[in-house]
Design a protein around this motif. Structure first.
Motif, PDB file in Angstrom:
ATOM      1  N   LYS A  59      -3.013   8.827  -6.588  1.00  0.00           N
ATOM      2  CA  LYS A  59      -4.462   8.686  -6.708  1.00  0.00           C
ATOM      3  C   LYS A  59      -5.157   9.215  -5.456  1.00  0.00           C
ATOM      4  O   LYS A  59      -4.609   9.154  -4.353  1.00  0.00           O
ATOM      5  CB  LYS A  59      -4.845   7.221  -6.916  1.00  0.00           C
ATOM      6  CG  LYS A  59      -4.451   6.648  -8.258  1.00  0.00           C
ATOM      7  CD  LYS A  59      -4.957   5.216  -8.379  1.00  0.00           C
ATOM      8  CE  LYS A  59      -4.643   4.631  -9.735  1.00  0.00           C
ATOM      9  NZ  LYS A  59      -5.170   3.236  -9.860  1.00  0.00           N
ATOM     10  N   TYR A  60      -6.369   9.659  -5.658  1.00  0.00           N
ATOM     11  CA  TYR A  60      -7.213  10.103  -4.539  1.00  0.00           C
ATOM     12  C   TYR A  60      -7.295   9.021  -3.462  1.00  0.00           C
ATOM     13  O   TYR A  60      -7.152   9.289  -2.267  1.00  0.00           O
ATOM     14  CB  TYR A  60      -8.610  10.443  -5.073  1.00  0.00           C
ATOM     15  CG  TYR A  60      -9.733  10.263  -4.084  1.00  0.00           C
ATOM     16  CD1 TYR A  60      -9.990  11.230  -3.125  1.00  0.00           C
ATOM     17  CD2 TYR A  60     -10.536   9.114  -4.106  1.00  0.00           C
ATOM     18  CE1 TYR A  60     -11.028  11.064  -2.204  1.00  0.00           C
ATOM     19  CE2 TYR A  60     -11.563   8.944  -3.208  1.00  0.00           C
ATOM     20  CZ  TYR A  60     -11.802   9.917  -2.259  1.00  0.00           C
ATOM     21  OH  TYR A  60     -12.823   9.744  -1.349  1.00  0.00           O
ATOM     22  N   SER A  61      -7.508   7.777  -3.891  1.00  0.00           N
ATOM     23  CA  SER A  61      -7.687   6.693  -2.919  1.00  0.00           C
ATOM     24  C   SER A  61      -6.409   6.413  -2.136  1.00  0.00           C
ATOM     25  O   SER A  61      -6.464   5.925  -1.004  1.00  0.00           O
ATOM     26  CB  SER A  61      -8.147   5.416  -3.628  1.00  0.00           C
ATOM     27  OG  SER A  61      -7.218   5.014  -4.621  1.00  0.00           O
ATOM     28  N   GLN A  62      -5.254   6.714  -2.721  1.00  0.00           N
ATOM     29  CA  GLN A  62      -3.989   6.509  -2.009  1.00  0.00           C
ATOM     30  C   GLN A  62      -3.832   7.523  -0.877  1.00  0.00           C
ATOM     31  O   GLN A  62      -3.396   7.177   0.220  1.00  0.00           O
ATOM     32  CB  GLN A  62      -2.822   6.593  -2.991  1.00  0.00           C
ATOM     33  CG  GLN A  62      -2.792   5.438  -3.988  1.00  0.00           C
ATOM     34  CD  GLN A  62      -1.720   5.610  -5.042  1.00  0.00           C
ATOM     35  OE1 GLN A  62      -1.496   6.701  -5.562  1.00  0.00           O
ATOM     36  NE2 GLN A  62      -1.036   4.529  -5.357  1.00  0.00           N
TER      37      GLN A  62
ATOM     38  N   ASP B 113     -11.882   0.790 -10.175  1.00  0.00           N
ATOM     39  CA  ASP B 113     -10.418   0.852 -10.277  1.00  0.00           C
ATOM     40  C   ASP B 113      -9.760   0.166  -9.078  1.00  0.00           C
ATOM     41  O   ASP B 113      -8.591   0.405  -8.795  1.00  0.00           O
ATOM     42  CB  ASP B 113      -9.987   2.318 -10.385  1.00  0.00           C
ATOM     43  CG  ASP B 113      -8.565   2.482 -10.876  1.00  0.00           C
ATOM     44  OD1 ASP B 113      -8.068   1.573 -11.541  1.00  0.00           O
ATOM     45  OD2 ASP B 113      -7.947   3.520 -10.580  1.00  0.00           O
ATOM     46  N   ARG B 114     -10.563  -0.624  -8.346  1.00  0.00           N
ATOM     47  CA  ARG B 114     -10.097  -1.300  -7.133  1.00  0.00           C
ATOM     48  C   ARG B 114      -9.500  -0.301  -6.134  1.00  0.00           C
ATOM     49  O   ARG B 114      -8.620  -0.631  -5.326  1.00  0.00           O
ATOM     50  CB  ARG B 114      -9.064  -2.386  -7.496  1.00  0.00           C
ATOM     51  CG  ARG B 114      -9.644  -3.448  -8.400  1.00  0.00           C
ATOM     52  CD  ARG B 114      -8.740  -4.593  -8.794  1.00  0.00           C
ATOM     53  NE  ARG B 114      -7.338  -4.361  -8.565  1.00  0.00           N
ATOM     54  CZ  ARG B 114      -6.592  -5.072  -7.724  1.00  0.00           C
ATOM     55  NH1 ARG B 114      -7.148  -6.036  -7.021  1.00  0.00           N
ATOM     56  NH2 ARG B 114      -5.322  -4.838  -7.589  1.00  0.00           N
ATOM     57  N   SER B 115      -9.989   0.917  -6.176  1.00  0.00           N
ATOM     58  CA  SER B 115      -9.408   1.969  -5.340  1.00  0.00           C
ATOM     59  C   SER B 115      -9.586   1.690  -3.853  1.00  0.00           C
ATOM     60  O   SER B 115      -8.778   2.136  -3.034  1.00  0.00           O
ATOM     61  CB  SER B 115     -10.014   3.330  -5.705  1.00  0.00           C
ATOM     62  OG  SER B 115     -11.410   3.345  -5.489  1.00  0.00           O
TER      63      SER B 115
ATOM     64  N   SER C 181      -8.179  11.890  -9.662  1.00  0.00           N
ATOM     65  CA  SER C 181      -9.273  10.942  -9.460  1.00  0.00           C
ATOM     66  C   SER C 181      -9.201   9.892 -10.554  1.00  0.00           C
ATOM     67  O   SER C 181      -8.457  10.026 -11.536  1.00  0.00           O
ATOM     68  CB  SER C 181     -10.618  11.666  -9.514  1.00  0.00           C
ATOM     69  OG  SER C 181     -10.918  12.042 -10.845  1.00  0.00           O
ATOM     70  N   SER C 182      -9.996   8.850 -10.421  1.00  0.00           N
ATOM     71  CA  SER C 182     -10.006   7.774 -11.413  1.00  0.00           C
ATOM     72  C   SER C 182     -10.579   8.237 -12.751  1.00  0.00           C
ATOM     73  O   SER C 182     -10.420   7.551 -13.765  1.00  0.00           O
ATOM     74  CB  SER C 182     -10.811   6.587 -10.887  1.00  0.00           C
ATOM     75  OG  SER C 182     -12.131   6.984 -10.564  1.00  0.00           O
TER      76      SER C 182
ATOM     77  N   ASN D  14      -6.701   0.499  -1.493  1.00  0.00           N
ATOM     78  CA  ASN D  14      -5.682   1.394  -0.948  1.00  0.00           C
ATOM     79  C   ASN D  14      -5.979   1.779   0.509  1.00  0.00           C
ATOM     80  O   ASN D  14      -5.184   2.485   1.124  1.00  0.00           O
ATOM     81  CB  ASN D  14      -5.579   2.668  -1.790  1.00  0.00           C
ATOM     82  CG  ASN D  14      -4.866   2.428  -3.106  1.00  0.00           C
ATOM     83  OD1 ASN D  14      -3.692   2.080  -3.142  1.00  0.00           O
ATOM     84  ND2 ASN D  14      -5.585   2.596  -4.202  1.00  0.00           N
TER      85      ASN D  14
ATOM     86  N   GLN E 288       0.825  -1.195   0.000  1.00  0.00           N
ATOM     87  CA  GLN E 288       0.000   0.000   0.000  1.00  0.00           C
ATOM     88  C   GLN E 288       0.862   1.249   0.000  1.00  0.00           C
ATOM     89  O   GLN E 288       2.047   1.228   0.320  1.00  0.00           O
ATOM     90  CB  GLN E 288      -0.927  -0.016   1.216  1.00  0.00           C
ATOM     91  CG  GLN E 288      -2.007  -1.076   1.107  1.00  0.00           C
ATOM     92  CD  GLN E 288      -2.970  -0.996   2.269  1.00  0.00           C
ATOM     93  OE1 GLN E 288      -2.591  -0.729   3.391  1.00  0.00           O
ATOM     94  NE2 GLN E 288      -4.237  -1.230   1.990  1.00  0.00           N
TER      95      GLN E 288
END
Length: 472
Positions: free
Chosen positions: A108-111, A180-182, A86-87, A185, A11
């Motif tokens: 990425k936003y999710s990171q 996106d499997r976000s 974002s994705s 994260n 991660q």
């Protein structure tokens, strides 16, 4: 189509600190704006861009963010420490190309969301449907109980200050998106899976890969943690086989750890009993309609009980819960016409929302204005969409709102095809391409007692607000 990848090997561990200059490409997105608000409150210098102004960008500007309503690469400087995307942002975006050219770190936003969550006790709410409302319920319960959580929600929740909050407590509530499997994260200690259905097929290709991704999510929950899941979903049952933590189930139909029993529905207020392992827990009420929201409340109750919130505090918070914006939001009542705006953009969401409307407004004529979201989603789920409007008396389709769609997808699908399929199901449906023309048509056609519901994940809500103005 994007390639499907296996589980993440590790991660992401970077997060901006006070004084860092953070640039958001697509800062007006609901999740992006939420993270931007948190970073501003932490002392970061936030700049960004979007293709249009909105209430979200206006709020950020009032907080000190500098925002360019273009994405032409002109606003970014070499002093930028990190760029958040974002994705929805593609590699040919001029802002992103500028960041690459300048050698700026791109994440990425999710990171960023996952890095923020690691610092607290994370609560991640996932699922094809219901995650925004469930996240909002949990955040509302925790905030009104005095636990002051940090939260990031995929919708505006006015009663608790919007779509995000930087709390002083040790809890972090986040809506966990599967696209996106976000959501992989994130680093949650508590998780929720509300349901699993076909969606985002432009990325996943089939339901098996979606279930596999949710299985990856289930395996992320720490062994000492808790996973709360819908007990009436066969796909969820497959995904949780890979969970390493304690699992608690909820349902309205099946024997579960948390079971709801709807007692009555009067004037939009649902009263229901909750049983914990078949022992009466208490009676609750909700003033947002639909059995699906009782399910969301069951998930929220399970999570907050595990955290240690008192039962009476949960009851009070849910009884006063007004929901998130664009989730069956009553925009106005003019000349005895009720106008509602809703985010539903998947066949199941449309179906349950119209069913709730039919129960809340028996005998009234219900208009549904639907703006399909994504050409690819409309094509993949065409049959499901055509069967989801049975509880509406009059249906109007707008043109499809494009998002991440290829030229192939744009050529392969259009709203007229959806209109023809839906009409074949016996629905009174019309195709009116432009939102402004839909508003004009409704202004002439609606009658006292009618209910108008605008639906979609794009900008169809304009019709609801413009109709309120026209009828005013």
């Amino acid at each position: 189509m994007q390639a499907y990848m296996g589980p993440l090997e590790n991660q992401f561990n970077y997060r901006p600190s006070s004084g860092h200059c953070v640039y958001f490409i697509g800062i007006g997105g609901i999740g992006m704006s939420a993270i931007a608000r948190i970073l501003i409150n932490e002392g970061c210098v936030v700049t960004g861009s979007d293709v249009r102004s909105s209430s979200l960008t206006s709020t950020l500007e009032k907080m000190g963010a500098r925002i360019n309503i273009k994405q032409d690469g002109s606003f970014m400087t070499s002093k930028t420490d990190v760029v958040v995307v974002s994705s929805a942002i593609s590699e040919d975006n001029p802002d992103l190309k500028t960041a690459r050219k300048l050698g700026i770190k791109v994440v990425k936003y999710s990171q960023i969301l996952g890095s923020l969550m690691k610092e607290k006790r994370g609560i991640a709410i996932s699922g094809t449907h219901g995650k925004t409302t469930t996240s909002a319920m949990i955040s509302t319960i925790l905030k009104t109980s005095g636990l002051d959580p940090t939260f990031v929600i995929g919708g505006e929740v006015p009663d608790i200050g919007g779509n995000s909050h930087l709390g002083k407590g040790n809890l972090f509530v986040a809506e966990a998106c599967e696209y996106d499997r976000s959501f992989l994260n994130l680093a949650p200690q508590i998780g929720v899976i509300t349901n699993i259905e076909e969606d985002h097929l432009d990325y996943y290709e089939n339901i098996e890969k979606i279930i596999h991704a949710f299985g990856d999510f289930a395996s992320l929950i720490s062994k000492e943690g808790l996973l709360v899941v819908n007990n009436n979903d066969a796909n969820v049952a497959l995904a949780i086989q890979r969970a390493h933590c304690k699992v608690e189930t909820y349902s309205l139909e099946n024997a579960s750890d948390w079971r709801g029993e709807i007692h009555s529905v009067n004037d939009g207020v649902t009263r229901f009993k909750i049983f914990r392992k078949d022992t009466f827990f208490d009676e609750f009420l909700l003033k947002i309609p639909g059995a699906h929201n009782v399910l969301n409340a069951l998930a929220a109750t399970a999570v907050c009980t595990y955290i240690g919130v008192e039962k009476d505090a949960m009851k009070a918070a849910l009884a006063s819960f007004n929901g998130a914006n664009r989730r069956f939001q009553i925009v106005g009542v003019r000349k005895d016409v009720t106008i509602i705006d809703d985010y539903a953009h998947h066949p199941t969401e449309i179906s349950v929302t119209l069913r709730a409307a039919r129960g809340l407004y028996p005998g009234k004529r219900i208009w549904c204005v639907f703006q399909p979201h994504q050409y690819s989603r409309t094509r993949h789920l065409l049959k499901g969409f055509s069967r989801s409007f049975q509880n509406a008396d009059k249906v109007i389709f707008a043109d499809i709102y494009a998002a991440r769609d290829s030229e192939y997808e744009r050529a392969a699908m259009n709203s007229m095809k959806l209109c023809e399929e839906t009409r074949a199901m016996g629905v009174d449906v019309r195709y009116i391409p432009h939102l402004c023309d839909i508003t004009k048509e409704l202004s002439f056609q609606v009658k006292p007692g009618d209910v108008v519901i605008t639906m979609g994940a794009g900008d169809v809500g304009k019709v609801a607000y413009d109709l309120v103005s026209n009828l005013g």
